[in-house]
Design a protein around this motif. Structure first.
Motif, PDB file in Angstrom:
ATOM      1  N   TYR A  44       0.786  -1.359   0.041  1.00 24.44           N
ATOM      2  CA  TYR A  44      -0.047  -0.180  -0.021  1.00 24.44           C
ATOM      3  C   TYR A  44       0.930   1.287  -0.049  1.00 24.44           C
ATOM      4  O   TYR A  44       0.300   2.294   0.402  1.00 24.44           O
ATOM      5  CB  TYR A  44      -0.825   0.013   1.374  1.00 24.44           C
ATOM      6  N   ASP A 142      -4.653   4.317   2.170  1.00 29.31           N
ATOM      7  CA  ASP A 142      -5.336   3.610   1.232  1.00 29.31           C
ATOM      8  C   ASP A 142      -6.757   3.009   2.022  1.00 29.31           C
ATOM      9  O   ASP A 142      -6.796   2.274   3.147  1.00 29.31           O
ATOM     10  CB  ASP A 142      -4.551   2.621   0.679  1.00 29.31           C
ATOM     11  N   ASN A 144      -8.531   0.511   1.204  1.00 27.35           N
ATOM     12  CA  ASN A 144      -8.660  -0.929   1.376  1.00 27.35           C
ATOM     13  C   ASN A 144      -7.652  -1.362   2.402  1.00 27.35           C
ATOM     14  O   ASN A 144      -7.582  -2.587   2.673  1.00 27.35           O
ATOM     15  CB  ASN A 144      -8.165  -1.329  -0.039  1.00 27.35           C
ATOM     16  N   ASP A 169      -1.946   4.832  -6.698  1.00 30.40           N
ATOM     17  CA  ASP A 169      -1.605   3.874  -5.405  1.00 30.40           C
ATOM     18  C   ASP A 169      -0.348   2.788  -5.295  1.00 30.40           C
ATOM     19  O   ASP A 169      -0.219   1.956  -4.488  1.00 30.40           O
ATOM     20  CB  ASP A 169      -2.918   2.698  -5.635  1.00 30.40           C
ATOM     21  N   ARG A 175      -6.055   5.428  -6.187  1.00 30.44           N
ATOM     22  CA  ARG A 175      -6.472   4.858  -4.563  1.00 30.44           C
ATOM     23  C   ARG A 175      -7.525   5.887  -4.150  1.00 30.44           C
ATOM     24  O   ARG A 175      -7.415   7.058  -4.176  1.00 30.44           O
ATOM     25  CB  ARG A 175      -5.708   4.476  -3.490  1.00 30.44           C
ATOM     26  N   SER A 177      -8.448   7.363  -0.573  1.00 28.73           N
ATOM     27  CA  SER A 177      -7.614   7.696   0.713  1.00 28.73           C
ATOM     28  C   SER A 177      -8.547   8.056   1.717  1.00 28.73           C
ATOM     29  O   SER A 177      -9.448   8.756   1.766  1.00 28.73           O
ATOM     30  CB  SER A 177      -6.680   8.984   0.407  1.00 28.73           C
TER      31      SER A 177
END
Length: 200
Positions: A44, A142, A144, A169, A175, A177
């Motif tokens: 990440y 990120d 995720n 990303d 990505r 954020s």
């Protein structure tokens, strides 16, 4: 008093568990093991540091940003294990707004889940709010990256929202954020004591 000169000095933060000292280019040797053997660290990461050349580039960029007084990177030394553990930094330092971001944090696998991160963040937050008189410390990740987000929430951060497609990303895509923060008033009211009570 909050001053740009605060970042011109050698900042060392430590307690019984951890030492944070300014990152130097010679720390390449101290971090190379992670760079070569733990690729999951960089999944990440916005700046990739896996492999010898990438690690040199990572450190060079951090030190260049430090010279420009935009960032202040640290190397993390675990006093209990007597080993270097990773790196973290202050960045997006905005003197006039009395705000900064705390991030670019990573640790080797043997240092995750040990409580080390809470010690690092306590020292950095205390320095930011009490010594630098910062009013707002921001965190981003990120959206995720569930592990990183959980760690930030455990510090007492407030989730502010999601920046959609906020930037690359690091893996060829873009990505979302997540943005979190802690305010000086929150730190002084109860978050400092709550986090200190979590230190092990």
């Amino acid at each position: 008093m909050f001053s740009p000169d605060a970042f011109s000095t050698s900042i060392r933060l430590e307690d019984d568990a951890v030492l944070l000292r300014p990152l130097e280019f010679t720390d390449y040797d101290n971090l190379l093991e992670f760079s070569l053997n733990e690729p999951e660290i960089w999944y990440y990461s916005l700046v990739q540091a896996g492999g010898k050349d990438n690690l040199k580039h990572y450190i060079a960029l951090a030190l260049e940003a430090k010279s420009a007084k935009r960032e202040y990177p640290f190397i993390v030394f675990d006093k209990r294990q007597q080993k270097f553990a990773g790196s973290t930094r202050f960045y997006d330092i905005q003197m006039t707004n009395k705000s900064l971001q705390l991030g670019f944090t990573w640790y080797g696998k043997n240092f995750r889940g040990t409580g080390l991160n809470k010690h690092c963040k306590f020292l950095m937050l205390d320095f930011a709010f009490n010594t630098l008189q910062i009013e707002r410390v921001e965190f981003r990740a990120d959206n995720n990256n569930a592990t990183s987000i959980a760690a930030m929430k455990s510090l007492g951060c407030t989730v502010e929202g999601i920046l959609r497609s906020s930037g690359p990303d690091g893996r060829g895509g873009r990505r979302d954020s997540i943005v979190l923060s802690i305010l000086k008033s929150e730190w002084e009211n109860d978050l400092r004591e709550k986090l200190r009570n979590k230190l092990v």
